[in-house]
Write a protein that holds these residues in place. Structure first.
Motif, PDB file in Angstrom:
ATOM      1  N   ASP A  51       0.844  -1.206   0.000  1.00 48.06           N
ATOM      2  CA  ASP A  51       0.000   0.000   0.000  1.00 48.06           C
ATOM      3  C   ASP A  51       0.877   1.253   0.000  1.00 48.06           C
ATOM      4  O   ASP A  51       1.194   1.808   1.056  1.00 48.06           O
ATOM      5  CB  ASP A  51      -0.920  -0.020   1.219  1.00 48.06           C
ATOM      6  CG  ASP A  51      -1.992   1.054   1.149  1.00 48.06           C
ATOM      7  OD1 ASP A  51      -2.070   1.760   0.127  1.00 48.06           O
ATOM      8  OD2 ASP A  51      -2.753   1.189   2.128  1.00 48.06           O
ATOM      9  N   SER A  52       1.259   1.697  -1.192  1.00 52.87           N
ATOM     10  CA  SER A  52       2.177   2.834  -1.323  1.00 52.87           C
ATOM     11  C   SER A  52       1.884   3.587  -2.616  1.00 52.87           C
ATOM     12  O   SER A  52       2.051   3.043  -3.709  1.00 52.87           O
ATOM     13  CB  SER A  52       3.632   2.340  -1.322  1.00 52.87           C
ATOM     14  OG  SER A  52       4.518   3.376  -1.685  1.00 52.87           O
ATOM     15  N   THR A  53       1.471   4.821  -2.504  1.00 52.34           N
ATOM     16  CA  THR A  53       1.065   5.617  -3.663  1.00 52.34           C
ATOM     17  C   THR A  53       2.137   5.709  -4.732  1.00 52.34           C
ATOM     18  O   THR A  53       1.919   5.345  -5.904  1.00 52.34           O
ATOM     19  CB  THR A  53       0.676   7.041  -3.220  1.00 52.34           C
ATOM     20  OG1 THR A  53      -0.400   6.975  -2.284  1.00 52.34           O
ATOM     21  CG2 THR A  53       0.269   7.888  -4.418  1.00 52.34           C
ATOM     22  N   ARG A  54       3.322   6.195  -4.345  1.00 58.81           N
ATOM     23  CA  ARG A  54       4.377   6.431  -5.340  1.00 58.81           C
ATOM     24  C   ARG A  54       4.816   5.127  -5.990  1.00 58.81           C
ATOM     25  O   ARG A  54       5.126   5.089  -7.188  1.00 58.81           O
ATOM     26  CB  ARG A  54       5.593   7.123  -4.692  1.00 58.81           C
ATOM     27  CG  ARG A  54       5.399   8.558  -4.299  1.00 58.81           C
ATOM     28  CD  ARG A  54       5.187   9.510  -5.466  1.00 58.81           C
ATOM     29  NE  ARG A  54       6.317   9.649  -6.364  1.00 58.81           N
ATOM     30  CZ  ARG A  54       7.311  10.516  -6.208  1.00 58.81           C
ATOM     31  NH1 ARG A  54       7.339  11.320  -5.149  1.00 58.81           N
ATOM     32  NH2 ARG A  54       8.286  10.612  -7.102  1.00 58.81           N
ATOM     33  N   ASP A  55       4.857   4.045  -5.219  1.00 58.93           N
ATOM     34  CA  ASP A  55       5.336   2.775  -5.760  1.00 58.93           C
ATOM     35  C   ASP A  55       4.354   2.153  -6.744  1.00 58.93           C
ATOM     36  O   ASP A  55       4.749   1.668  -7.807  1.00 58.93           O
ATOM     37  CB  ASP A  55       5.644   1.802  -4.623  1.00 58.93           C
ATOM     38  CG  ASP A  55       6.845   2.237  -3.806  1.00 58.93           C
ATOM     39  OD1 ASP A  55       7.904   2.463  -4.404  1.00 58.93           O
ATOM     40  OD2 ASP A  55       6.721   2.370  -2.583  1.00 58.93           O
ATOM     41  N   ILE A  56       3.076   2.169  -6.407  1.00 56.25           N
ATOM     42  CA  ILE A  56       2.091   1.540  -7.291  1.00 56.25           C
ATOM     43  C   ILE A  56       1.850   2.403  -8.533  1.00 56.25           C
ATOM     44  O   ILE A  56       1.835   1.893  -9.660  1.00 56.25           O
ATOM     45  CB  ILE A  56       0.772   1.271  -6.538  1.00 56.25           C
ATOM     46  CG1 ILE A  56       1.035   0.441  -5.270  1.00 56.25           C
ATOM     47  CG2 ILE A  56      -0.211   0.570  -7.457  1.00 56.25           C
ATOM     48  CD1 ILE A  56       1.860  -0.817  -5.489  1.00 56.25           C
ATOM     49  N   MET A  57       1.708   3.698  -8.344  1.00 61.17           N
ATOM     50  CA  MET A  57       1.615   4.582  -9.501  1.00 61.17           C
ATOM     51  C   MET A  57       2.906   4.505 -10.318  1.00 61.17           C
ATOM     52  O   MET A  57       2.889   4.545 -11.553  1.00 61.17           O
ATOM     53  CB  MET A  57       1.371   6.017  -9.043  1.00 61.17           C
ATOM     54  CG  MET A  57      -0.031   6.302  -8.535  1.00 61.17           C
ATOM     55  SD  MET A  57      -1.282   6.266  -9.843  1.00 61.17           S
ATOM     56  CE  MET A  57      -0.840   7.746 -10.782  1.00 61.17           C
ATOM     57  N   GLY A  58       4.026   4.351  -9.616  1.00 62.42           N
ATOM     58  CA  GLY A  58       5.329   4.323 -10.277  1.00 62.42           C
ATOM     59  C   GLY A  58       5.499   3.154 -11.221  1.00 62.42           C
ATOM     60  O   GLY A  58       5.951   3.325 -12.359  1.00 62.42           O
ATOM     61  N   PHE A  59       5.147   1.939 -10.780  1.00 62.73           N
ATOM     62  CA  PHE A  59       5.365   0.797 -11.678  1.00 62.73           C
ATOM     63  C   PHE A  59       4.401   0.839 -12.859  1.00 62.73           C
ATOM     64  O   PHE A  59       4.716   0.346 -13.944  1.00 62.73           O
ATOM     65  CB  PHE A  59       5.363  -0.543 -10.933  1.00 62.73           C
ATOM     66  CG  PHE A  59       4.034  -1.167 -10.624  1.00 62.73           C
ATOM     67  CD1 PHE A  59       3.221  -1.685 -11.626  1.00 62.73           C
ATOM     68  CD2 PHE A  59       3.611  -1.300  -9.308  1.00 62.73           C
ATOM     69  CE1 PHE A  59       2.005  -2.299 -11.335  1.00 62.73           C
ATOM     70  CE2 PHE A  59       2.398  -1.922  -9.005  1.00 62.73           C
ATOM     71  CZ  PHE A  59       1.591  -2.410 -10.028  1.00 62.73           C
TER      72      PHE A  59
END
Length: 357
Positions: free
Chosen positions: A174-182
């Protein structure tokens, strides 16, 4: 009245004695002592044996306080009132702390061992010439898979996650930057994209991933994966290392097309007071044998190239956690984006989470 006065005098004398004793105690082991180091670190992020070793070798007492997020650490230091000598922010938070004038520059003349660091992990965009920071650990975002359900090599790229055969198979951290990032990387875009249309496209693509998402969770992801509850997960390298240590069927891969490269770094907050202790500790942690011991204990990758040589071959040659340069060159460090852009990231990610559930 006389008895009352005598009683008051007695009480005042006791209070004075207690205050003197407390002051003596604080001078010996607290913020105002001269033979102390006040370290503000993530939980369980240093081998306790190294603290003991440093105290024995240097004569300094180390007070350790922990935090559980960069934001919590930032707020505590910005508020002031506590004299931390060293803390351990991630790369984007260093940018934010610099902008808020919360850091002191390093006195390079007092540092020994900076040459032990791998040049690939120094002079990064968030702190050019390492004016403020000493690299502590580094890692990546990648894909964990279980070979009881997934054949080795079957998943090696971000776009593989969208295959229909993985319906209800994937756990996401559950991490905004990581999930949007990939999602952005899967589209050939930067993890630091600020274009609203591109960000919305990344969110739309995540919506298409929803049927494959089993759950979006935090620390529980390690337990679920170790217990064979899901075939696939997206998580950080250090978390993956812990999962793998508890389940030999798990493997970690960093997609060669790109991902996040993160750093945690030792920095000196503006509240620092004990400079002799600070530089003694930094130099102690830069020694290869100490950095290697710490990396083995914590499970994250060391940026100290001379320490890496001292690690067991099973660790230093593990490409899951020490990927080749051909992969590292495609990794990106998160930038500290504007509040407006971060707000858009958060809004779009929340829409995806609502769509998933």
């Amino acid at each position: 009245m006389k008895r009352l006065f005598s009683l008051l005098v007695g009480i005042l004398a006791v209070c004075a004695l207690l205050a003197f004793s407390a002051n003596r105690l604080q001078t010996k082991s607290g913020d105002s002592g001269t033979k102390v180091l006040n370290l503000y670190n993530w939980g369980d992020y240093i081998d306790p044996a190294l603290i003991t070793k440093f105290e024995k070798e240097s004569g300094y007492h180390v007070n350790v306080e922990t935090f559980d997020s960069n934001e919590a650490m930032f707020t505590k230091i910005k508020q002031g009132g506590t004299s931390y000598d060293l803390t351990v922010p991630s790369e984007y938070m260093i940018e934010k702390m610099k902008a808020a004038h919360l850091l002191q520059p390093l006195d390079k003349s007092r540092l020994t061992g900076m040459s032990n660091l791998d040049a690939r992990f120094t002079n990064q965009s968030f702190d050019r010439n390492n004016k403020y920071s000493v690299p502590y650990f580094w890692g990546t975002l990648g894909i964990v898979y279980n070979d009881k359900f997934i054949k080795p090599g079957e998943i090696s790229h971000w776009n593989d996650l969208w295959k229909s055969k993985y319906r209800n198979d994937i756990m996401l951290v559950d991490s905004t930057r990581d999930i949007m990032g990939f999602s952005l990387v899967s589209m050939g875009k930067s993890v630091n994209t600020t274009n609203p249309a591109t960000l919305r496209a990344a969110q739309h693509k995540l919506d298409q991933l929803s049927p494959n998402v089993k759950a979006i969770v935090a620390d529980e992801i390690k337990m679920y994966m170790a217990d064979n509850e899901a075939p696939i997960a997206v998580d950080w390298s250090g978390e993956a290392s812990e999962m793998i240590s508890n389940n030999a069927h798990l493997h970690y891969v960093v997609p060669s097309e790109g991902s996040n490269l993160w750093f945690d770094n030792l920095v000196i907050p503006k509240t620092a007071k004990h400079y002799d202790a600070i530089y003694a500790f930094l130099n102690f942690m830069l020694k290869p044998e100490n950095a290697a011991q710490n990396a083995e204990y914590v499970g994250y990758a060391t940026p100290n190239k001379k320490a890496k040589v001292l690690l067991p071959a099973s660790i230093r040659n593990d490409k899951q956690f020490y990927p080749p340069s051909s992969t590292i060159q495609n990794l990106e460090v998160y930038s500290d984006l504007s509040p407006k852009t971060i707000g858009l990231y958060n809004d779009l990610y929340l829409e995806f989470k609502m769509h998933t559930h």
